[in-house]
Design a protein around this motif. Structure first.
Motif, PDB file in Angstrom:
ATOM      1  N   VAL A   1      -5.069  12.721   7.111  1.00 46.78           N
ATOM      2  CA  VAL A   1      -4.934  13.227   5.741  1.00 46.78           C
ATOM      3  C   VAL A   1      -4.076  12.223   4.970  1.00 46.78           C
ATOM      4  O   VAL A   1      -2.897  12.043   5.270  1.00 46.78           O
ATOM      5  CB  VAL A   1      -4.282  14.629   5.708  1.00 46.78           C
ATOM      6  CG1 VAL A   1      -4.154  15.121   4.261  1.00 46.78           C
ATOM      7  CG2 VAL A   1      -5.093  15.619   6.541  1.00 46.78           C
ATOM      8  N   LEU A   2      -4.700  11.560   3.994  1.00 49.68           N
ATOM      9  CA  LEU A   2      -3.980  10.587   3.175  1.00 49.68           C
ATOM     10  C   LEU A   2      -3.291  11.287   2.012  1.00 49.68           C
ATOM     11  O   LEU A   2      -3.926  12.055   1.279  1.00 49.68           O
ATOM     12  CB  LEU A   2      -4.960   9.535   2.633  1.00 49.68           C
ATOM     13  CG  LEU A   2      -4.382   8.526   1.620  1.00 49.68           C
ATOM     14  CD1 LEU A   2      -3.301   7.654   2.260  1.00 49.68           C
ATOM     15  CD2 LEU A   2      -5.494   7.662   1.034  1.00 49.68           C
ATOM     16  N   ILE A   3      -1.996  11.048   1.850  1.00 47.51           N
ATOM     17  CA  ILE A   3      -1.259  11.528   0.681  1.00 47.51           C
ATOM     18  C   ILE A   3      -1.374  10.436  -0.382  1.00 47.51           C
ATOM     19  O   ILE A   3      -0.817   9.351  -0.228  1.00 47.51           O
ATOM     20  CB  ILE A   3       0.233  11.774   1.001  1.00 47.51           C
ATOM     21  CG1 ILE A   3       0.397  12.641   2.253  1.00 47.51           C
ATOM     22  CG2 ILE A   3       0.931  12.402  -0.208  1.00 47.51           C
ATOM     23  CD1 ILE A   3      -0.103  14.041   2.142  1.00 47.51           C
ATOM     24  N   LEU A   4      -2.109  10.717  -1.445  1.00 49.75           N
ATOM     25  CA  LEU A   4      -2.382   9.712  -2.476  1.00 49.75           C
ATOM     26  C   LEU A   4      -1.929  10.251  -3.829  1.00 49.75           C
ATOM     27  O   LEU A   4      -2.626  11.020  -4.485  1.00 49.75           O
ATOM     28  CB  LEU A   4      -3.893   9.400  -2.499  1.00 49.75           C
ATOM     29  CG  LEU A   4      -4.325   8.258  -3.417  1.00 49.75           C
ATOM     30  CD1 LEU A   4      -3.796   6.917  -2.922  1.00 49.75           C
ATOM     31  CD2 LEU A   4      -5.848   8.201  -3.519  1.00 49.75           C
ATOM     32  N   GLU A   5      -0.728   9.820  -4.254  1.00 51.27           N
ATOM     33  CA  GLU A   5      -0.154  10.343  -5.496  1.00 51.27           C
ATOM     34  C   GLU A   5      -1.011  10.018  -6.710  1.00 51.27           C
ATOM     35  O   GLU A   5      -0.968  10.733  -7.716  1.00 51.27           O
ATOM     36  CB  GLU A   5       1.256   9.785  -5.696  1.00 51.27           C
ATOM     37  CG  GLU A   5       2.274  10.280  -4.681  1.00 51.27           C
ATOM     38  CD  GLU A   5       2.384   9.388  -3.457  1.00 51.27           C
ATOM     39  OE1 GLU A   5       1.404   8.644  -3.183  1.00 51.27           O
ATOM     40  OE2 GLU A   5       3.410   9.435  -2.758  1.00 51.27           O
ATOM     41  N   GLU A   6      -1.782   8.928  -6.645  1.00 48.25           N
ATOM     42  CA  GLU A   6      -2.647   8.557  -7.769  1.00 48.25           C
ATOM     43  C   GLU A   6      -3.645   9.652  -8.094  1.00 48.25           C
ATOM     44  O   GLU A   6      -4.092   9.791  -9.237  1.00 48.25           O
ATOM     45  CB  GLU A   6      -3.406   7.257  -7.442  1.00 48.25           C
ATOM     46  CG  GLU A   6      -2.562   6.002  -7.529  1.00 48.25           C
ATOM     47  CD  GLU A   6      -1.587   5.836  -6.393  1.00 48.25           C
ATOM     48  OE1 GLU A   6      -0.735   4.932  -6.478  1.00 48.25           O
ATOM     49  OE2 GLU A   6      -1.651   6.603  -5.399  1.00 48.25           O
TER      50      GLU A   6
ATOM     51  N   ASP B   1       0.801  -1.230   0.000  1.00 49.19           N
ATOM     52  CA  ASP B   1       0.000   0.000   0.000  1.00 49.19           C
ATOM     53  C   ASP B   1       0.832   1.277   0.000  1.00 49.19           C
ATOM     54  O   ASP B   1       0.319   2.357   0.228  1.00 49.19           O
ATOM     55  CB  ASP B   1      -0.962  -0.007   1.197  1.00 49.19           C
ATOM     56  CG  ASP B   1      -0.280   0.328   2.520  1.00 49.19           C
ATOM     57  OD1 ASP B   1       0.965   0.189   2.602  1.00 49.19           O
ATOM     58  OD2 ASP B   1      -0.986   0.723   3.464  1.00 49.19           O
ATOM     59  N   ASN B   2       2.159   1.168  -0.225  1.00 52.82           N
ATOM     60  CA  ASN B   2       2.958   2.399  -0.313  1.00 52.82           C
ATOM     61  C   ASN B   2       4.131   2.180  -1.269  1.00 52.82           C
ATOM     62  O   ASN B   2       4.523   1.050  -1.543  1.00 52.82           O
ATOM     63  CB  ASN B   2       3.448   2.830   1.070  1.00 52.82           C
ATOM     64  CG  ASN B   2       4.400   1.829   1.686  1.00 52.82           C
ATOM     65  OD1 ASN B   2       5.590   1.837   1.383  1.00 52.82           O
ATOM     66  ND2 ASN B   2       3.883   0.941   2.545  1.00 52.82           N
ATOM     67  N   TYR B   3       4.677   3.277  -1.756  1.00 55.39           N
ATOM     68  CA  TYR B   3       5.689   3.185  -2.806  1.00 55.39           C
ATOM     69  C   TYR B   3       7.023   2.629  -2.325  1.00 55.39           C
ATOM     70  O   TYR B   3       7.804   2.132  -3.123  1.00 55.39           O
ATOM     71  CB  TYR B   3       5.896   4.562  -3.457  1.00 55.39           C
ATOM     72  CG  TYR B   3       4.773   4.903  -4.403  1.00 55.39           C
ATOM     73  CD1 TYR B   3       4.452   4.062  -5.450  1.00 55.39           C
ATOM     74  CD2 TYR B   3       4.011   6.047  -4.239  1.00 55.39           C
ATOM     75  CE1 TYR B   3       3.414   4.348  -6.320  1.00 55.39           C
ATOM     76  CE2 TYR B   3       2.969   6.345  -5.100  1.00 55.39           C
ATOM     77  CZ  TYR B   3       2.681   5.489  -6.140  1.00 55.39           C
ATOM     78  OH  TYR B   3       1.651   5.771  -6.991  1.00 55.39           O
ATOM     79  N   PHE B   4       7.294   2.725  -1.030  1.00 57.82           N
ATOM     80  CA  PHE B   4       8.549   2.162  -0.523  1.00 57.82           C
ATOM     81  C   PHE B   4       8.528   0.642  -0.647  1.00 57.82           C
ATOM     82  O   PHE B   4       9.534   0.011  -0.944  1.00 57.82           O
ATOM     83  CB  PHE B   4       8.752   2.580   0.934  1.00 57.82           C
ATOM     84  CG  PHE B   4      10.159   2.380   1.423  1.00 57.82           C
ATOM     85  CD1 PHE B   4      11.132   3.336   1.172  1.00 57.82           C
ATOM     86  CD2 PHE B   4      10.524   1.235   2.110  1.00 57.82           C
ATOM     87  CE1 PHE B   4      12.441   3.151   1.608  1.00 57.82           C
ATOM     88  CE2 PHE B   4      11.828   1.047   2.552  1.00 57.82           C
ATOM     89  CZ  PHE B   4      12.782   2.009   2.298  1.00 57.82           C
TER      90      PHE B   4
ATOM     91  N   TYR C   1      -3.158  14.055  11.367  1.00 56.25           N
ATOM     92  CA  TYR C   1      -2.010  13.205  11.050  1.00 56.25           C
ATOM     93  C   TYR C   1      -1.950  12.946   9.547  1.00 56.25           C
ATOM     94  O   TYR C   1      -2.923  12.498   8.946  1.00 56.25           O
ATOM     95  CB  TYR C   1      -2.141  11.879  11.811  1.00 56.25           C
ATOM     96  CG  TYR C   1      -1.013  10.916  11.578  1.00 56.25           C
ATOM     97  CD1 TYR C   1       0.214  11.089  12.200  1.00 56.25           C
ATOM     98  CD2 TYR C   1      -1.167   9.815  10.737  1.00 56.25           C
ATOM     99  CE1 TYR C   1       1.257  10.198  11.994  1.00 56.25           C
ATOM    100  CE2 TYR C   1      -0.129   8.921  10.522  1.00 56.25           C
ATOM    101  CZ  TYR C   1       1.080   9.124  11.158  1.00 56.25           C
ATOM    102  OH  TYR C   1       2.106   8.254  10.936  1.00 56.25           O
ATOM    103  N   PHE C   2      -0.805  13.255   8.940  1.00 56.38           N
ATOM    104  CA  PHE C   2      -0.590  13.065   7.504  1.00 56.38           C
ATOM    105  C   PHE C   2       0.220  11.794   7.278  1.00 56.38           C
ATOM    106  O   PHE C   2       1.229  11.580   7.949  1.00 56.38           O
ATOM    107  CB  PHE C   2       0.198  14.253   6.920  1.00 56.38           C
ATOM    108  CG  PHE C   2      -0.546  15.549   6.906  1.00 56.38           C
ATOM    109  CD1 PHE C   2      -1.005  16.091   5.714  1.00 56.38           C
ATOM    110  CD2 PHE C   2      -0.793  16.256   8.084  1.00 56.38           C
ATOM    111  CE1 PHE C   2      -1.681  17.309   5.696  1.00 56.38           C
ATOM    112  CE2 PHE C   2      -1.472  17.463   8.072  1.00 56.38           C
ATOM    113  CZ  PHE C   2      -1.920  17.989   6.885  1.00 56.38           C
ATOM    114  N   GLY C   3      -0.198  10.960   6.312  1.00 55.00           N
ATOM    115  CA  GLY C   3       0.562   9.747   6.021  1.00 55.00           C
ATOM    116  C   GLY C   3       0.230   9.205   4.649  1.00 55.00           C
ATOM    117  O   GLY C   3      -0.772   9.593   4.036  1.00 55.00           O
ATOM    118  N   ASP C   4       1.072   8.281   4.148  1.00 52.58           N
ATOM    119  CA  ASP C   4       0.851   7.731   2.800  1.00 52.58           C
ATOM    120  C   ASP C   4       0.571   6.237   2.812  1.00 52.58           C
ATOM    121  O   ASP C   4       0.337   5.646   1.760  1.00 52.58           O
ATOM    122  CB  ASP C   4       2.043   8.042   1.882  1.00 52.58           C
ATOM    123  CG  ASP C   4       3.305   7.280   2.285  1.00 52.58           C
ATOM    124  OD1 ASP C   4       3.363   6.747   3.413  1.00 52.58           O
ATOM    125  OD2 ASP C   4       4.238   7.208   1.473  1.00 52.58           O
TER     126      ASP C   4
END
Length: 414
Positions: A290-295, A88-91, A269-272
């Motif tokens: 707050v979800l950081i969603l690059e899509e 669920d994350n790019y890492f 809280y911000f997270g990806d």
């Protein structure tokens, strides 16, 4: 995997086209060697065996039109088990491509029904990312990033740095919570934010071991002080701001009460990562998320959402133009947000939301493509939030993905 575990040297050659396989929201079914894209009801929308895409007939034969067998466990946000792994994350995502290609290689030598390579993947991850690896120059990842940080680490845009300073100047308490160890965190932050990055944050927590930071009781996850990046004695409570290691959300919240003088201070809280960040902070700590969603950034033509009216001077920079686009649709996996399923007679197709998309509206307060997208907004800007009585597009800022609005009635309600 090649050098220590004896896997095929072909794994070292990765073509540019193969990165299309890396798709956020995939689940690896370890027993079958299959990667799955799931609908919100747990049925399988698309699948591959290794990197080889499975046909509709193969999916139907393997999984039927019923809930995937581990869906109930996974929908409780248990992202890792002996049976499956959720990406669920790019890492994490390059690991999905690596696993798929390992499966391809194993099948080439002797097709099989069950796979047991995961223990080697765990050993490889531990070899590269254990907390001592940075200091010891162990593995292949940290030595390379330390040698050439500018090649791998992007600098933080100035508007974001100014936004952080504005927040602090307005009296907000700023926290940085990362599962990275302190030495690696320092390298990242010095290159992204500058050598004075510690001045931006009141509290820095490294090696936070999320999601356990939120879910585990304080006696199992005490905070520890740091000395020369070495963890020291466990603390019974958190009494003052500073830089700490490990810890738990309960003791952190007690400190925030003390620092703010409020009985119920509000945390945003911000997270990806949906599993490690958003679900956990929302479910266990009841924080705003707050979800950081690059899509969201790469959507081909985002359209306005029904937001509360704000005066022109309160519009953000991204409400007028689109940020630099990232690929939002995979050739192999389709859209992050929706997909189609065939009707019973295979004559008509129905558009359905994905499990990943459902999680966005269920667990995040709002979802944005990047922090830069909101950095120029006034600090008192009123966002429209996701809630049980708004549409599933309500909390996307600056605009919802077009794919969610193209199915009319279906997407209008949760």
């Amino acid at each position: 995997m090649v050098k220590e575990k004896g896997y095929d040297k072909e794994l070292l050659n990765v073509s540019h086209e193969s990165w299309d396989f890396c798709f956020k929201g995939l689940v690896l079914d370890m027993e079958d060697g299959n990667f799955l894209k799931l609908a919100e009801d747990g049925t399988v929308l698309r699948a591959s065996h290794g990197t080889k895409q499975m046909t509709s007939e193969e999916i139907l034969h393997t999984y039927g039109r019923k809930e995937w067998r581990h869906f109930k466990t996974m929908s409780g946000m248990v992202s890792r088990s002996a049976k499956y792994y959720a990406y669920d994350n790019y890492f994490d995502l390059p690991g999905a491509l690596l696993c798929a290609r390992i499966i391809d290689g194993l099948n080439k030598h002797s097709p099989r029904r069950k796979y047991d390579f995961w223990k080697d993947m765990v050993a490889a991850i531990q070899h590269n990312y254990k907390t001592s690896a940075f200091k010891e120059n162990g593995g292949t990842y940290f030595p390379e990033v330390k040698r050439n940080p500018g090649k791998y680490i992007q600098c933080c845009p100035d508007p974001v740095k100014k936004w952080l300073r504005r927040l602090k100047d307005s009296g907000k308490i700023l926290l940085l919570i990362t599962s990275s160890h302190s030495d690696y965190c320092r390298l990242l932050c010095e290159h992204t934010l500058g050598n004075d990055f510690e001045d931006l944050f009141d509290i820095i927590i490294t090696n936070a071991l999320k999601p356990g930071f939120f879910s585990q009781p304080p006696d199992q996850r005490p905070f520890r002080t740091l000395e020369n990046d070495e963890e020291q004695e466990a603390l019974l409570s958190l009494d003052k701001p500073g830089w700490y290691s490990q810890g738990n959300a309960t003791h952190l919240y007690e400190l925030l009460k003390k620092m703010t003088g409020k009985l119920e201070p509000k945390v945003v809280y911000f997270g990806d990562s949906m599993h490690s960040d958003i679900f956990s902070a929302h479910h266990y700590s009841n924080w705003e998320t707050v979800l950081i969603l690059e899509e969201l950034q790469g959507d081909p033509a985002m359209v306005p959402t029904e937001t509360e009216s704000e005066p022109l001077e309160k519009k953000g920079k991204y409400e007028g133009h689109h940020p630099k686009a990232l690929p939002s649709v995979s050739k192999q996996w389709g859209s992050f947000f929706v997909d189609t399923i065939s009707g019973k007679e295979d004559t008509e197709e129905t558009l359905v939301t994905t499990w990943s998309c459902k999680c966005v509206s269920a667990y995040s307060t709002i979802t944005i493509p990047s922090i830069e997208a909101i950095a120029d907004l006034p600090l008192d800007y009123r966002f429209t939030r996701f809630s049980s009585n708004t549409s599933i597009t309500a909390g996307y800022y600056p605009k919802p993905p077009r794919s969610l609005l193209s199915s009319g009635e279906l997407m209008a309600t949760k």
